[in-house]
Design a protein around this motif. Sequence first.
Motif, PDB file in Angstrom:
ATOM      1  N   GLY A  25      58.501  99.296 103.866  1.00 51.24           N
ATOM      2  CA  GLY A  25      58.339 100.714 104.158  1.00 51.24           C
ATOM      3  C   GLY A  25      57.264 101.301 103.014  1.00 51.24           C
ATOM      4  N   SER A  26      57.254 100.836 101.832  1.00 49.08           N
ATOM      5  CA  SER A  26      56.314 101.462 100.835  1.00 49.08           C
ATOM      6  C   SER A  26      55.374 100.028 100.716  1.00 49.08           C
ATOM      7  CB  SER A  26      56.766 101.503  99.457  1.00 49.08           C
ATOM      8  OG  SER A  26      57.816 102.736  99.584  1.00 49.08           O
ATOM      9  N   TYR A  27      54.128 100.603 100.499  1.00 44.75           N
ATOM     10  CA  TYR A  27      52.942  99.641 100.329  1.00 44.75           C
ATOM     11  C   TYR A  27      52.462  99.761  98.860  1.00 44.75           C
ATOM     12  CZ  TYR A  27      48.453  97.506 100.725  1.00 44.75           C
ATOM     13  OH  TYR A  27      47.316  96.821 100.429  1.00 44.75           O
ATOM     14  N   ILE A  28      52.433  98.818  98.027  1.00 42.24           N
ATOM     15  CA  ILE A  28      51.817  98.839  96.562  1.00 42.24           C
ATOM     16  C   ILE A  28      50.631  97.782  96.388  1.00 42.24           C
ATOM     17  CG2 ILE A  28      52.287  98.554  94.199  1.00 42.24           C
ATOM     18  CD1 ILE A  28      53.921 100.703  95.832  1.00 42.24           C
ATOM     19  N   TRP A  29      49.477  98.236  96.372  1.00 47.11           N
ATOM     20  CA  TRP A  29      48.550  97.360  95.997  1.00 47.11           C
ATOM     21  C   TRP A  29      48.242  97.189  94.720  1.00 47.11           C
ATOM     22  CZ3 TRP A  29      42.636  98.589  96.718  1.00 47.11           C
ATOM     23  CH2 TRP A  29      41.799  97.316  96.885  1.00 47.11           C
ATOM     24  N   VAL A  30      48.334  95.818  94.104  1.00 45.71           N
ATOM     25  CA  VAL A  30      48.057  95.403  92.719  1.00 45.71           C
ATOM     26  C   VAL A  30      46.885  94.885  92.672  1.00 45.71           C
ATOM     27  CG1 VAL A  30      50.715  95.062  92.070  1.00 45.71           C
ATOM     28  CG2 VAL A  30      49.402  93.250  93.214  1.00 45.71           C
ATOM     29  N   GLN A  31      46.039  95.393  91.637  1.00 42.43           N
ATOM     30  CA  GLN A  31      44.699  95.111  91.507  1.00 42.43           C
ATOM     31  C   GLN A  31      44.384  94.789  90.135  1.00 42.43           C
ATOM     32  OE1 GLN A  31      42.183  98.423  93.201  1.00 42.43           O
ATOM     33  NE2 GLN A  31      44.158  99.362  93.309  1.00 42.43           N
ATOM     34  N   GLN A  32      43.737  93.587  89.825  1.00 42.02           N
ATOM     35  CA  GLN A  32      43.429  92.985  88.504  1.00 42.02           C
ATOM     36  C   GLN A  32      42.813  94.081  87.866  1.00 42.02           C
ATOM     37  OE1 GLN A  32      42.435  91.938  91.341  1.00 42.02           O
ATOM     38  NE2 GLN A  32      40.275  90.401  91.227  1.00 42.02           N
ATOM     39  N   ASP A  33      41.807  94.798  88.437  1.00 43.57           N
ATOM     40  CA  ASP A  33      40.968  95.862  87.509  1.00 43.57           C
ATOM     41  C   ASP A  33      41.869  97.166  87.253  1.00 43.57           C
ATOM     42  OD1 ASP A  33      41.202  96.655  90.266  1.00 43.57           O
ATOM     43  OD2 ASP A  33      39.476  97.744  90.079  1.00 43.57           O
ATOM     44  N   ARG A  34      43.191  97.293  87.711  1.00 48.52           N
ATOM     45  CA  ARG A  34      43.926  98.215  87.234  1.00 48.52           C
ATOM     46  C   ARG A  34      44.882  97.721  86.240  1.00 48.52           C
ATOM     47  NH1 ARG A  34      44.654 103.161  89.990  1.00 48.52           N
ATOM     48  NH2 ARG A  34      47.035 102.962  89.637  1.00 48.52           N
ATOM     49  N   TYR A  35      45.004  96.419  86.000  1.00 47.20           N
ATOM     50  CA  TYR A  35      45.946  95.726  85.164  1.00 47.20           C
ATOM     51  C   TYR A  35      45.410  96.065  83.686  1.00 47.20           C
ATOM     52  CZ  TYR A  35      47.927  92.054  82.321  1.00 47.20           C
ATOM     53  OH  TYR A  35      48.434  91.492  81.304  1.00 47.20           O
ATOM     54  N   ILE A  36      46.221  96.628  82.738  1.00 51.24           N
ATOM     55  CA  ILE A  36      45.991  96.764  81.396  1.00 51.24           C
ATOM     56  C   ILE A  36      46.810  95.959  80.619  1.00 51.24           C
ATOM     57  CG2 ILE A  36      45.687  98.530  79.605  1.00 51.24           C
ATOM     58  CD1 ILE A  36      45.071 100.691  81.602  1.00 51.24           C
ATOM     59  N   PRO A  37      46.371  94.953  80.008  1.00 50.80           N
ATOM     60  CA  PRO A  37      47.477  93.939  79.401  1.00 50.80           C
ATOM     61  C   PRO A  37      48.040  94.640  78.104  1.00 50.80           C
ATOM     62  CG  PRO A  37      44.911  92.868  79.359  1.00 50.80           C
ATOM     63  CD  PRO A  37      44.979  94.507  79.997  1.00 50.80           C
ATOM     64  N   ASN A  38      49.180  94.402  78.084  1.00 49.90           N
ATOM     65  CA  ASN A  38      49.994  94.987  76.918  1.00 49.90           C
ATOM     66  C   ASN A  38      50.893  93.871  76.613  1.00 49.90           C
ATOM     67  OD1 ASN A  38      51.477  96.621  75.352  1.00 49.90           O
ATOM     68  ND2 ASN A  38      52.751  97.539  77.049  1.00 49.90           N
ATOM     69  N   LEU A  39      50.216  92.912  75.354  1.00 49.14           N
ATOM     70  CA  LEU A  39      50.629  91.615  74.968  1.00 49.14           C
ATOM     71  C   LEU A  39      51.302  91.838  73.529  1.00 49.14           C
ATOM     72  CD1 LEU A  39      48.391  89.481  77.081  1.00 49.14           C
ATOM     73  CD2 LEU A  39      50.719  89.698  77.442  1.00 49.14           C
ATOM     74  N   PRO A  40      52.133  91.298  73.113  1.00 48.89           N
ATOM     75  CA  PRO A  40      52.856  91.094  71.687  1.00 48.89           C
ATOM     76  C   PRO A  40      51.659  90.927  70.587  1.00 48.89           C
ATOM     77  CG  PRO A  40      54.223  89.805  73.002  1.00 48.89           C
ATOM     78  CD  PRO A  40      52.970  90.173  73.954  1.00 48.89           C
ATOM     79  N   ALA A  41      51.360  91.380  69.667  1.00 45.41           N
ATOM     80  CA  ALA A  41      50.460  91.386  68.533  1.00 45.41           C
ATOM     81  C   ALA A  41      50.478  89.897  68.169  1.00 45.41           C
ATOM     82  CB  ALA A  41      50.533  92.497  67.440  1.00 45.41           C
ATOM     83  N   GLU A  42      51.726  89.330  67.929  1.00 45.79           N
ATOM     84  CA  GLU A  42      51.890  87.894  67.501  1.00 45.79           C
ATOM     85  C   GLU A  42      51.075  86.971  68.058  1.00 45.79           C
ATOM     86  OE1 GLU A  42      55.689  88.902  69.330  1.00 45.79           O
ATOM     87  OE2 GLU A  42      54.472  89.871  67.904  1.00 45.79           O
ATOM     88  N   LEU A  43      50.582  87.439  69.397  1.00 44.08           N
ATOM     89  CA  LEU A  43      49.916  86.410  70.126  1.00 44.08           C
ATOM     90  C   LEU A  43      48.298  86.272  69.932  1.00 44.08           C
ATOM     91  CD1 LEU A  43      51.551  86.614  73.826  1.00 44.08           C
ATOM     92  CD2 LEU A  43      52.053  85.281  72.106  1.00 44.08           C
TER      93      LEU A  43
END
Length: 190
Positions: A25-43
């Motif tokens: 019923g719902s459509y979500i388009w996931v796009q790599q250009d909209r992805y903003i990494p939020n990764l732990p600082a220890e990495l």
Amino acid sequence: MNRTARIVLAASLLLLAVTGCRRGGSYIWVQQDRYIPNLPAELRAYSGQPIFLTTFINAAANTDRDYYYYSPDGAVVYEGSPNLSGYLRDVFAKGMTALGMQVVLDPPQPLDPRVAELQLAIRSWDDYALHFQIVLNKRQATVYQQEYRVEVPRIQTDDARILEDRAYRIDDMALGGMLADQGFQAAFFQ
């Protein structure tokens, strides 16, 4: 019905028959250009490290293998572009680059044996869990294999922004969990 209307109707039915109808019923388009990494600082220990991202495949039976994954009840469909495996590879590359890693997509052959090569197979993917297997190669040998599963609580919403953001957080959890794995780190930094 006039001739033009019949042609349009026939073409529409043919297009539906060839491409199929997306469920949900719902459509979500996931796009790599909209992805903003939020990764732990220890990495950040990975900063400056080179990595080859070579083979990413989708072997998940609960996806359509190319573009779509779904909520378990089929009410929400997610589309990854250029395809699901390419989307995940691009997201991993973007996240690794944000950590300062030197990411090489589709490296020239033969591979430099000193540089780690990551291969990934998607095993299962829906809107609350991602299960994947990785193989890490170095010096022309497999140095680490592992399966990972990340999961978020199920939610009842049809808000596209919330669902899209949750998809990107699952991506963060997948990449962050893999890079934080002590076995992966030991093999990568050897």
